[in-house]
Design an enzyme around this catalytic site. Structure first.
Site, PDB file in Angstrom:
ATOM      1  N   VAL A 473      25.374  36.122  42.506  1.00  0.00           N
ATOM      2  CA  VAL A 473      25.424  37.465  41.920  1.00  0.00           C
ATOM      3  C   VAL A 473      24.692  37.490  40.571  1.00  0.00           C
ATOM      4  CG1 VAL A 473      26.920  39.281  41.009  1.00  0.00           C
ATOM      5  CG2 VAL A 473      27.559  38.078  43.107  1.00  0.00           C
ATOM      6  N   LYS A 577      37.225  39.880  39.889  1.00  0.00           N
ATOM      7  CA  LYS A 577      38.392  40.728  40.174  1.00  0.00           C
ATOM      8  C   LYS A 577      39.647  40.276  39.441  1.00  0.00           C
ATOM      9  CE  LYS A 577      36.725  41.247  44.935  1.00  0.00           C
ATOM     10  NZ  LYS A 577      35.774  40.132  44.893  1.00  0.00           N
ATOM     11  N   ALA A 609      31.528  46.233  46.319  1.00  0.00           N
ATOM     12  CA  ALA A 609      30.185  45.765  45.927  1.00  0.00           C
ATOM     13  C   ALA A 609      29.446  46.906  45.229  1.00  0.00           C
ATOM     14  CB  ALA A 609      29.428  45.225  47.115  1.00  0.00           C
ATOM     15  N   LEU A 611      29.086  50.040  46.312  1.00  0.00           N
ATOM     16  CA  LEU A 611      29.527  51.392  46.685  1.00  0.00           C
ATOM     17  C   LEU A 611      30.225  52.082  45.510  1.00  0.00           C
ATOM     18  CD1 LEU A 611      31.005  50.794  50.258  1.00  0.00           C
ATOM     19  CD2 LEU A 611      28.760  51.714  49.656  1.00  0.00           C
ATOM     20  N   GLY A 662      26.123  34.398  53.287  1.00  0.00           N
ATOM     21  CA  GLY A 662      26.435  34.699  51.889  1.00  0.00           C
ATOM     22  C   GLY A 662      27.479  35.775  51.722  1.00  0.00           C
ATOM     23  N   GLU A 665      33.397  33.918  50.640  1.00  0.00           N
ATOM     24  CA  GLU A 665      33.573  33.102  49.447  1.00  0.00           C
ATOM     25  C   GLU A 665      33.252  31.641  49.798  1.00  0.00           C
ATOM     26  OE1 GLU A 665      34.426  34.098  46.459  1.00  0.00           O
ATOM     27  OE2 GLU A 665      35.018  36.177  46.850  1.00  0.00           O
ATOM     28  N   ASP A 676      41.719  38.566  49.000  1.00  0.00           N
ATOM     29  CA  ASP A 676      40.651  39.357  48.390  1.00  0.00           C
ATOM     30  C   ASP A 676      40.878  40.842  48.637  1.00  0.00           C
ATOM     31  OD1 ASP A 676      38.153  39.267  46.917  1.00  0.00           O
ATOM     32  OD2 ASP A 676      37.221  40.043  48.738  1.00  0.00           O
ATOM     33  N   LYS A 680      41.703  43.952  45.969  1.00  0.00           N
ATOM     34  CA  LYS A 680      40.934  45.197  45.957  1.00  0.00           C
ATOM     35  C   LYS A 680      41.843  46.408  46.122  1.00  0.00           C
ATOM     36  CE  LYS A 680      36.661  43.169  47.795  1.00  0.00           C
ATOM     37  NZ  LYS A 680      35.699  43.135  48.925  1.00  0.00           N
TER      38      LYS A 680
END
Length: 813
Positions: A473, A577, A609, A611, A662, A665, A676, A680
């Protein structure tokens, strides 16, 4: 006729003196040329004097260097041998006199003010003698004979009546080129050598220009003119083309060292314009100073920013001051009697205190004399002891166009507030050409940069970025910044200045900015050993304006830095996060800190991501809507896996493929466990206004707990055992025309996650690849929920989402 003054740097070397010769000889009208001592000589004369007065025989070495410097210059600038020998003799005669004075000071170990004035006068006497023999047809004059001073408060003040009379007599008739030593003068009463103060050569030129009604006064120096700010602090500072006398005086009084402040007064009264020019760049237009106030369209309201580094605030306070007539009279009379200059005064209407700014060197004396003056009031308890606060700096914004323009002060103090800079005292006169304020010295650089940027004096708006994490990233983000930077500068006037890059082991920090073409090599070769705590300390220590910390890691230790950074007015953009999904108390504390500090805490990419999910929810809430329900597929990894499994691709292989692509994780168990997605969902629920903790989320997992135990190697070995079971479930769903989706739900604050079978009528059925989707039901969007859908995984889109958050801080969207 015009008067030209050349400063120490302009006559500091062979090449610069030859430039002076070229400039002067190109002028057709009569000129008076005023010169300072050779660059650095005045300081050296003072230092040598001090050494001699202390009985330090090393003064002889300093003297020999002064002698050598002048003889070297003569050798380089005078070609004619006979003239050169003659000048050398005259210069050596002056230097012999100087040597004898130094010897006397050394022998008696005493340096009086009279002797010091005499010693420093040799700097200009020597330079003017040399330069007069370089410029064609130049006639040398001795300024001690016609610039006369009287003594007031231990300072030499020009006796203008006598001085003007003597100047007119001396320069009648006026030669083609008159060469005058600046700075030096003589006493009206005794005839002893005096001087006009540091920078006094400018004053000499102004006095001559005024007395002889010159057309123009030109100050030739080593800069192109007045700058919008100190270029040593602000790289984007630029030359101001026009100033009024008032603006120039304000800038000079508050630290701009282009002109010695008293220079302006004489020429102002006769409206003789001043032009600041550069000896080393003579074609530059410079700065033109006159009475005319010109409001130029498209130009900044303020003309410039200047500052005084060594400031001390003195406060005289006491309830006994309220309503008492004459207190301020006594304060400033006492200061004046003791020769203490005050450059800023601030007093509230309550009258219970008066605060003023002086130089640090005057602070102790000011406190002493004021305590003595108000000794009786202090003894009676009517007044407190006088207080001095040092290690401060004074900043002033200047411009005649500020007059009657609303909002200037608001914009100034708003800018300082956003930069986390507290104003200790401030002052603005009714003329409205100057707003001055005092801050802690450690914030000076940050204040100057923030103000310069805010008032659009800079060519670009600057964001200074610290980027933590240079993996997939972070690497994509840096590449996107590198590619997009020219367009942002060209079209939006935004410069993204990456001033810090770090990985888990090293940090590379550079205030001027890091070259993104080879940052990995720079980090490897020049980065210093670092850890999260060290990185935080260095960022706070750099104290850079408009700074943004960009967290592209997944580290809880890095997320733990946010509160400290935000309390130092560093905005935070997080792909990480950890912070937003941590305890609700920590989440709210960070949000409140951002609001309190007027900075940003952005984490759009925590959920979808690239959005725009969180931004959309915030827009709905801010417009008065209320979010009732959320349904979402928030794991691009899991969606990719359940879209990939087939008769040919078993569950375990689909996990491998997600990792290789990719999407997953490094440890895919984080995705498969639903952790995850839970994080979120918690973030979304909180942004919707519900105080949810991770422990509150109901979990319906699709893989038994035993597969999450042991090492990652164990996981890859054992997960194949689930392939047959998933294939059986897949076939059943396929027969029913359904598909698996890992769905997160929130309804009125109640949250759950789990695997769900959806049919072809469900909006989640056709969700392809690693896409994410979210349905938002609100009071307005109830019957037909709002749907946001798109790529929800991948380093490039996540980096793009982080980039968008950074851009939003610059307010250019």
């Amino acid at each position: 006729m015009k008067v030209l003054k050349f400063g120490g740097t302009s006559v500091g070397s062979v090449n610069s003196i030859l430039s002076v010769k070229k400039i002067v000889e190109a002028i057709e009208e009569p000129v008076i040329v005023v010169v300072s001592a050779l660059g650095g000589i005045t300081d050296k004369l003072l230092a040598t004097s001090t050494m001699a007065s202390k009985g330090d025989l090393a003064y002889e070495k300093e003297l020999s260097e002064i002698i050598a410097r002048h003889l070297d210059v003569i050798e380089g600038v005078i070609e004619d041998k006979e003239v050169r020998i003659d000048v050398q003799k005259k210069v050596m005669a002056l230097l012999d006199e100087l040597s004898n004075i130094f010897k006397g000071v050394y022998l008696i170990n005493d340096l009086s003010a009279k002797t010091s004035d005499t010693i420093v006068s040799y700097g200009e006497r020597l330079s003017s003698l040399i330069v007069s023999n370089v410029i064609k047809d130049a006639k040398l004059f001795d300024s001690r004979k016609y610039i006369k001073t009287v003594k007031q408060f231990n300072k030499h003040i020009v006796d203008f009546d006598l001085t003007n009379k003597l100047i007119k007599e001396t320069f009648s008739p006026l030669p083609k080129v008159s060469l005058v030593p600046g700075f030096i003068s003589s006493s009206t009463e005794t005839g002893e050598v005096t001087n006009l103060g540091r920078g006094g050569s400018d004053y000499t030129a102004s006095i001559l220009a005024t007395a002889l009604d010159a057309n123009t006064l030109e100050i030739w120096t080593d800069v192109d003119g007045f700058m919008t700010a100190d270029p040593r602090v602000i790289s984007s500072a630029y030359v101001i083309d026009r100033l009024t006398f008032t603006e120039a005086m304000e800038l000079c009084n508050f630290g701009a060292k282009v002109i010695y402040p008293p220079t302006i007064y004489p020429v102002y009264h006769k409206n003789i314009p001043i032009r600041i020019l550069n000896t080393f760049n003579p074609t530059a237009p410079g700065t033109y100073i006159s009475k005319e106030r010109v409001k130029e369209e498209g130009k900044a309201i303020i003309k410039g920013i200047s500052s005084i580094n060594d400031t001390c605030l003195i406060t005289v306070q006491g309830l006994g001051m309220v309503g008492v007539i004459g207190v301020n009279y006594r304060i400033f009379k006492t200061l004046a009697k003791n020769g203490i200059s005050v450059f800023m005064v601030s007093q509230a209407s309550s009258e219970n205190n008066t605060t003023f700014a002086v130089r640090n060197a005057d602070a102790d004396l000011a406190v002493q004399v004021l305590n003595d003056e108000f000794a009786l009031e202090r003894a009676q308890g009517d007044m407190n002891d006088t207080v001095a606060e040092k290690d401060l700096a004074t900043v002033a914004i200047v411009g005649e166009n500020m007059k009657r323009t609303p909002g200037i002060a608001g914009k100034l103090f708003g800018t300082l507030g956003r930069a986390g800079i507290s104003v200790i005292a401030c002052a603005q006169g009714a003329s409205e050409t100057n707003i001055s304020f005092v801050i802690k010295h450690k914030y000076l650089r940050k204040a100057l940069n923030s103000i310069h940027d805010s008032f659009f004096l800079s060519e670009y708006k600057v964001l200074n970025l610290f980027i933590a994490g240079v993996g997939t990233v972070g690497g994509n983000l840096l590449e996107q910044i590198r590619i997009q930077q020219p367009k942002l500068m060209r079209q939006n006037g935004l410069k993204l200045n990456v001033v810090g890059i770090s990985n888990s082991k090293k940090a590379l920090l550079c205030r001027e900015g890091i070259n993104l073409d080879n940052y990995l090599e720079e980090l490897k070769e020049n980065g210093e050993e670092s850890n999260p705590e060290h990185l935080c300390e260095e960022i706070v220590k750099m104290n850079i304006f408009n700074s943004v910390f960009v967290d592209c890691t997944a580290s809880p230790d890095v997320a733990a830095l946010y509160e400290t950074l935000m309390n130092n007015n560093v905005s935070v953009v997080a792909a990480n996060k950890e912070a937003a999904s941590s305890s609700y108390d920590n989440y709210t504390k960070l949000k409140e800190t951002a609001r309190h500090r007027d900075i940003k805490f952005l984490f759009e990419t925590n959920v979808g991501a690239g959005l725009p999910i969180i931004n959309t929810m915030n827009d709905l809430i801010n417009s008065g809507d209320h979010i009732l329900k959320l349904e979402a597929v928030l794991s691009g990894t899991l969606n990719y896996i359940f879209n990939t499994i087939s008769a040919d691709i078993p569950f375990s292989e689909a996990i491998h493929m997600a990792k290789e692509a990719g999407y997953a994780e490094p440890d895919p168990r984080i995705d498969l466990s639903g952790k995850d997605v839970i994080r979120k969902l918690v973030i979304l629920a909180r942004e919707a206004g519900y105080p949810v903790e991770q422990a509150d989320v109901k979990r319906n997992l699709f893989i038994p707990e035993k597969y999450f135990e042991g090492s990652l190697e164990d996981f890859w070995k054992n997960i194949k055992d689930t392939d047959a079971g998933f294939e059986e479930k897949r076939q059943l769903l396929e027969a029913e025309g359904k598909r698996f989706r890992f769905v997160a739900k929130m309804e009125n604050g109640a949250c759950e996650v789990g695997l769900q079978a959806v049919d072809s009528h469900h909006p989640f059925y056709e969700l392809e690849g690693s896409n994410n989707i979210i349905m938002i039901s609100t009071e307005r969007y109830h019957e037909y929920p709002m749907i946001i859908k798109g790529y929800g995984a991948g380093a490039d889109v996540t980096a793009a989402g982080v980039f968008a958050d950074i851009i939003s801080i610059a307010n250019i969207r």
